[in-house]
Design a protein around this motif. Structure first.
Motif, short mmCIF file in Angstrom:
data_model
loop_
_atom_site.label_atom_id
_atom_site.label_comp_id
_atom_site.label_asym_id
_atom_site.label_seq_id
_atom_site.Cartn_x
_atom_site.Cartn_y
_atom_site.Cartn_z
N SER A 55 0.84 -1.21 0.00
CA SER A 55 0.00 0.00 0.00
C SER A 55 0.87 1.25 0.00
O SER A 55 2.01 1.25 0.47
N SER A 56 0.32 2.35 -0.51
CA SER A 56 1.04 3.62 -0.55
C SER A 56 1.45 4.11 0.83
O SER A 56 2.59 4.55 1.02
N ASP A 144 -1.42 -3.81 2.79
CA ASP A 144 -2.04 -3.40 1.53
C ASP A 144 -3.24 -2.51 1.84
O ASP A 144 -3.61 -2.32 3.00
N SER A 145 -3.85 -1.96 0.79
CA SER A 145 -5.00 -1.07 0.94
C SER A 145 -6.28 -1.74 0.48
O SER A 145 -6.26 -2.64 -0.37
N GLN A 147 -9.46 -1.89 -1.70
CA GLN A 147 -9.96 -1.35 -2.96
C GLN A 147 -11.47 -1.20 -2.83
O GLN A 147 -12.18 -2.16 -2.54
N SER A 148 -11.97 0.03 -3.02
CA SER A 148 -13.39 0.29 -2.78
C SER A 148 -14.29 -0.59 -3.64
O SER A 148 -15.38 -0.97 -3.22
N THR A 214 -5.83 -1.56 4.93
CA THR A 214 -6.18 -0.25 5.49
C THR A 214 -6.94 0.60 4.47
O THR A 214 -6.89 0.36 3.26
N TRP A 215 -7.63 1.58 5.00
CA TRP A 215 -8.38 2.56 4.20
C TRP A 215 -8.31 3.90 4.94
O TRP A 215 -8.36 3.91 6.16
N PRO A 216 -8.17 5.02 4.23
CA PRO A 216 -8.14 5.21 2.77
C PRO A 216 -6.78 4.83 2.17
O PRO A 216 -5.84 4.53 2.89
N GLU A 217 -6.72 4.88 0.85
CA GLU A 217 -5.50 4.49 0.16
C GLU A 217 -4.39 5.52 0.34
O GLU A 217 -3.21 5.19 0.21
N TYR A 266 1.40 6.05 -7.79
CA TYR A 266 0.13 6.07 -7.10
C TYR A 266 -1.02 6.58 -7.96
O TYR A 266 -2.09 6.85 -7.47
#
Length: 267
Positions: A55-56, A144-145, A147-148, A214-217, A266
């Motif tokens: 993830s970013s 990682d993030s 994905q909506s 995690t969220w947000p990205e 990104y």
């Protein structure tokens, strides 16, 4: 007399699989490989903990950690080196492997920052290179993030969320340092790509593995959350420089939101 122009054509004399004989086969991509800083390292590395950032926010935290040593890089032949810098940068398309201690340390901790695109077709192969060949970890944590499009439910951009998925070996383990309070990833939501492949490989190899989503990205709130989470997992980790850099960037006049994450990686 039959009209050869309007009559239905006779059935093909070839089966569908026979028709593929006239199509040139697709060229297979060369296999990925790892280049180590030490030309003759003692392999395999057996870290007590392997942390993989995808993830970013996690890549941002890894990039700003001061005390890490570059061990090597995973090379994907299909990803060009053009545009990469001499020194590690968040804008590079790279996959670097770092250590937080001496490679002779029994509690060796390795970090992997995946900054290059990995297609679904190559995910399983990359997973094997990172886990189980030259690197055989006791425990793996993947960051990682969400994905909506894959999440069942509504995600607010102003709310920081985190969830986890675990292998059977991790669920049976007594210690879950830093991850006890995380909820499990909700049923009906989907995880795909490299992170899913890495966790599946851990399950196959009976390795303690956890995928943290995690969220947000993007955004400072989730960066601080990831930094605090890593600090709980690795108490010796120095995340103070990460917070200082975050405050310095966010306080600059005229700086738009998430400019420090605004790069080709990104978008």
């Amino acid at each position: 007399m039959e009209d050869v122009l309007t009559e239905n054509p006779p059935p093909s004399r070839f089966f569908q699989e026979d028709l593929n004989n006239f199509v040139p086969p697709l060229e297979s991509l060369p296999s990925p490989f790892i280049i180590f800083s030490n030309p003759k390292p003692e392999l395999p590395f057996r870290p007590s903990l392997l942390i993989i950032a995808i993830s970013s926010p996690s890549l941002y935290v890894f990039h700003n950690l001061p005390s890490k040593t570059l061990l090597g890089s995973l090379i994907m032949p299909e990803v060009p080196f053009s545009g990469n810098t001499m020194e590690p940068s968040l804008e590079d398309k790279s996959c670097n492997i770092y250590s937080l201690s001496s490679t002779d340390d029994k509690n060796l901790i390795l970090l992997v920052s995946v900054q290059l695109p990995v297609s679904p077709e190559r995910s399983n192969l990359v997973s094997r290179f990172l886990i189980g060949q030259d690197i055989i970890p006791e425990r793996v944590i993947i960051l990682d993030s969400i994905q909506s499009r894959n999440f069942r439910g509504r995600l607010s951009p102003d709310e920081t969320l985190a969830a986890k998925l675990e292998t059977s070996a991790e669920k049976k383990a007594i210690t879950h340092t830093g991850l006890v309070n995380l909820d499990y990833f909700p049923s009906g939501s989907v995880i795909d790509g490299l992170s899913a492949s890495l966790l599946s490989w851990c399950q196959l190899k009976n390795i303690r593995g956890t995928l943290v989503i995690t969220w947000p990205e993007f955004g400072p709130s989730v960066i601080r959350f990831v930094g605090a989470l890593l600090k709980k997992i690795v108490p010796s980790l120095d995340v103070a420089s990460v917070n200082k850099d975050l405050e310095r960037n966010s306080s600059r006049t005229g700086l738009k939101k998430d400019t420090w994450l605004d790069s080709d990686l990104y978008t």
